[in-house]
Design an enzyme around this catalytic site. Structure first.
Site, short mmCIF file in Angstrom:
data_model
loop_
_atom_site.label_atom_id
_atom_site.label_comp_id
_atom_site.label_asym_id
_atom_site.label_seq_id
_atom_site.Cartn_x
_atom_site.Cartn_y
_atom_site.Cartn_z
N HIS A 82 0.82 -1.72 -0.38
CA HIS A 82 2.04 -0.91 -0.41
C HIS A 82 2.69 -1.01 -1.80
O HIS A 82 2.82 -2.11 -2.34
CB HIS A 82 3.04 -1.40 0.65
N LYS A 122 -5.77 1.09 3.97
CA LYS A 122 -4.45 1.72 4.06
C LYS A 122 -3.73 1.62 2.71
O LYS A 122 -3.70 0.55 2.09
CB LYS A 122 -3.60 1.03 5.14
#
Length: 431
Positions: A142, A169
């Site tokens: 992230h 991700k």
């Protein structure tokens, strides 16, 4: 051709699944939220352990996880510890996080485990230990400050993929609108380059909302919708998100028709309907259950007090209504195809799938079911075979496809049905 990961009847890597984060502090609040979401048939739940007040006590974390898994019989459970550096609440050392993830994996109570790839040492060894437990690894990264260049984002995803993660991700923060389109382009490129690795991407904040709803077009296989509280900026309400995804799916595929499951009693219509709902998110209508609800009495009672013809007329009226609806999985009563009107209504408003089974299989499935008036006093193989022969022509006239259910997993049957519908829709669109 892309492949997918199958777990609890879901295909991770095809149409986007909706995942709802639970970011509660206290045990009872966590359990209450997960129970509610599970009862509402949420596809995936993410337990954000970094919010849990007792996260430093591994025994308590494991106890909560075990309880959650028992609740999530038909819901995927993703366990995530998000560090402060990656936008979460977690303050544990890297070594403590590693030990926690290993303990979670060994408990076998998480379906998926999130691992912050660039905050974790010896990732390949950790992934191996998690895989040994049969748990799916989601390698994540992230960036809450910016959106890196397209080359950097593709490199980040590729590096996580090469490490042996099952799913990768990447979440980034846009500073301008072109950042969002850049991420979508990178997602599509990654999916084309690595079709066997499911990918999750999102552009955070209000500017990036579009990235959360267009996964079916660009390749992102999971999108996060807010439950009681959002876990990241830009998350839509889970129910709104589900509706939007459904509408987009219809527009992309050109399909909004019903799926009608027909077949003799005991061929598995109800259980296959549930498996279909898990895969495509459509609502289920069981015609027998609906008729019982409307009549206020059981089917044997309807037969006894009103007669079979009256029951069949009630059934036809219901099919007239259903033919005006869209996106329903309709589990039909065994005799629904006996009337030509019903067959035509189903054909005109959806795909008709006949489930079949051998008489011996059917007998085993309905032996102790006393809600089958047609079989009353006839629960034996010859009688069942005779009824099947009587209805054979009607089934053949009604169906678009037939599937044998003997000895097969319901998830595999449901997947075959959806593959057939997808191919049928594609051929219709092309021609």
């Amino acid at each position: 051709m892309s492949t997918y990961i199958q777990k609890k009847g879901y295909r991770i890597g095809e149409r986007p699944l909706v995942c709802v984060p639970v970011v509660a502090v206290q045990r009872e609040e966590i359990l209450a939220q997960v129970r509610k979401l599970s009862d509402e048939r949420t596809q995936m739940i993410e337990w954000r352990m970094d919010w849990y007040e007792a996260v430093t006590d591994t025994a308590q974390v494991l106890e909560v996880l075990q309880t959650l898994q028992k609740m999530c019989k038909s819901t995927l459970l993703l366990a995530t510890y998000r560090s402060k550096k990656q936008g979460g609440e977690g303050m544990l050392s890297k070594d403590c996080v590693r030990k926690l993830l290993i303990a979670l994996a060994e408990s076998k109570n998480a379906d998926l485990l999130d691992v912050e790839y660039f905050e974790t040492e010896q990732t390949e060894d950790l992934f191996h230990r998690i895989h040994d437990s049969g748990t799916i690894v989601v390698a994540s990264h992230h960036n809450f400050q910016e959106t890196p260049s397209a080359g950097e984002m593709l490199a980040l995803l590729s590096q996580m993929q090469a490490s042996g993660a099952d799913i990768v991700k990447l979440a980034v923060m846009p500073r301008r609108q072109t950042d969002v389109t850049e991420l979508l382009s990178v997602t599509a490129q990654f999916k084309e380059r690595f079709p066997n690795t499911p990918v999750i991407t999102m552009s955070m904040g209000s500017m990036g909302v579009v990235s959360r709803i267009c996964g079916e077009s660009f390749g992102s296989c999971v999108t996060f919708g807010a439950g009681e509280k959002a876990s990241a900026p830009g998350q839509m309400d889970r129910k709104t998100l589900t509706q939007v995804l459904q509408l987009l799916h219809q527009a992309i595929t050109g399909g909004d028709a019903n799926i009608y499951l027909i077949g003799f009693m005991g061929t598995g219509k109800s259980t296959v309907a549930v498996a279909l709902r898990q895969l495509c998110g459509m609502d289920i209508i069981d015609t027998d259950e609906e008729l019982v609800r409307r009549a206020g009495m059981s089917i044997p009672e309807i037969f006894q007090t009103r007669g079979q013809e009256a029951f069949r007329e009630m059934e036809s009226e219901l099919f007239r209504e259903l033919s005006e609806t869209k996106n329903q999985i309709v589990s039909c009563g065994g005799g629904a195809i006996l009337r030509e009107e019903n067959r035509m209504l189903m054909k005109q408003s959806g795909t008709v799938v006949q489930l079949t089974a051998e008489p011996e299989t059917i007998l085993e499935r309905v032996r102790h079911d006393h809600n089958r008036p047609i079989l009353e006093g006839k629960k034996n193989v010859p009688a069942i075979r005779a009824l099947l022969d009587e209805r054979r022509e009607a089934y053949e006239l009604a169906r678009d496809m037939a599937i044998v259910t003997d000895g097969r997993k319901t998830q595999d049957i449901a997947a075959e049905i959806l593959d057939y519908i997808k191919e049928r829709t594609r051929c219709t669109t092309e021609h």
